[in-house]
Design an enzyme around this catalytic site. Sequence first.
Site, PDB file in Angstrom:
ATOM      1  N   HIS A  62      38.667  41.650  28.089  1.00  0.00           N
ATOM      2  CA  HIS A  62      39.904  40.995  28.494  1.00  0.00           C
ATOM      3  C   HIS A  62      39.579  39.448  28.928  1.00  0.00           C
ATOM      4  O   HIS A  62      40.166  38.626  28.832  1.00  0.00           O
ATOM      5  CB  HIS A  62      40.655  41.648  29.730  1.00  0.00           C
ATOM      6  N   THR A  66      36.944  45.368  30.295  1.00  0.00           N
ATOM      7  CA  THR A  66      37.466  44.476  31.346  1.00  0.00           C
ATOM      8  C   THR A  66      36.847  43.185  30.941  1.00  0.00           C
ATOM      9  O   THR A  66      37.415  41.950  31.148  1.00  0.00           O
ATOM     10  CB  THR A  66      36.943  44.954  32.641  1.00  0.00           C
TER      11      THR A  66
HETATM   12 ZN   LIG Z   1      33.449  48.894  33.036  1.00  0.00          ZN
END
Ligand SMILES: [Zn+2]
Length: 346
Positions: free
Chosen positions: A47, A44
């Site tokens: 990203h 994440t």
């Molecule tokens: Zn994580």
Amino acid sequence: MKGKMKAIVKNEAGAGAVLKEVKIPEVGPHDVLVEAEAVSICGTDLHIYNWDNWSANRIKPPLIIGHEIAGKIVEVGGEVEGWKVGDYVSVECHKICGQCYQCRTGQAHLCRNYSILGVDFDGVFADYVRVPATNLWRNKESLPSEVASLQDPIGNAVLTTLSHDISTKTVIVMGCGAIGMFCVGIAAAVGAEKIYAVDVNDYRLGIAEKMGAAVVINALRTDVVDAIMEDTGGEGVDILLEMSGNAVALKNGLKLVKNGGSVSLLSVYPEEVCIDLSNDVVFKGLTIKGITGRRMWDTWYKTAALLNSGSLDVSPIITHKLPMERFEEGFQAMNAGECGKVILYP
Ligand SMILES: [Zn+2]
Ligand SMILES: [Zn+2]
């Protein structure tokens, strides 16, 4: 606590992040302040660092990124009970509402109004982190901080893997990013009969092998369906854990699951996926489960039990340990796919 601290901040819309001095956050009545000992980089965070479409739509800079942490409490809000300065903790990154149907029926990980640490509010890549006390998890003192910081992603893998009766069963782990690697280790720890690991990256497959995969397959070189069907005598496998996010991998995986078998999907797919539901799911009687987050706190108890008992050793997956100043190297390793988990030390 007053003063300044260092933090990795997404300063503006666009790729990259900066290490800069910011104010130590003020603690509200229901919060604690945690001094970070080890934090780890998640997909994440990558990203957000790379600023893909999802990030551009979701993230409101400036934001301190990161959500995987272990550290010690240094300040406790006035209304907080049950926690004190010096407690050694990790943090569940989903902040839940406590009021919705899901929260009130034992499914808080599926809260309809949740927000995420390091995504929707300031995260953990910093010297100090403000956390709602309700999100704290107490660590055993004997658990090293770099391992303790991984319980959030290991929890995803625990929920994915232990959603099925996996002991004595054959398993395919499709996609060997960090969570896939954890899944291999967990399946091995609970006594899966044979684990097949599939990826397109030999470095990652090497780690999957160390974690207990009996057969590793590079899908760029080998026909996955042929190879596994041959190895299983045409029988297929009991359980598919799909975390590649690749539509072809998912379709191949479904073809490889036995009639009556089961599937966990943890992937996020960039586009809608078309599958042969009639032949590959309905007539095979498959059970398919979507996985998001970690059950609070059932998954955390299971994760800690696997780590504290020594049955799950994640050290082959921790490939990089860097001071926080060198975070760029960590993100570069992740973009290159040449890493397991990257730990940063504030
Ligand atoms: Zn994580
Ligand atoms: Zn809720």
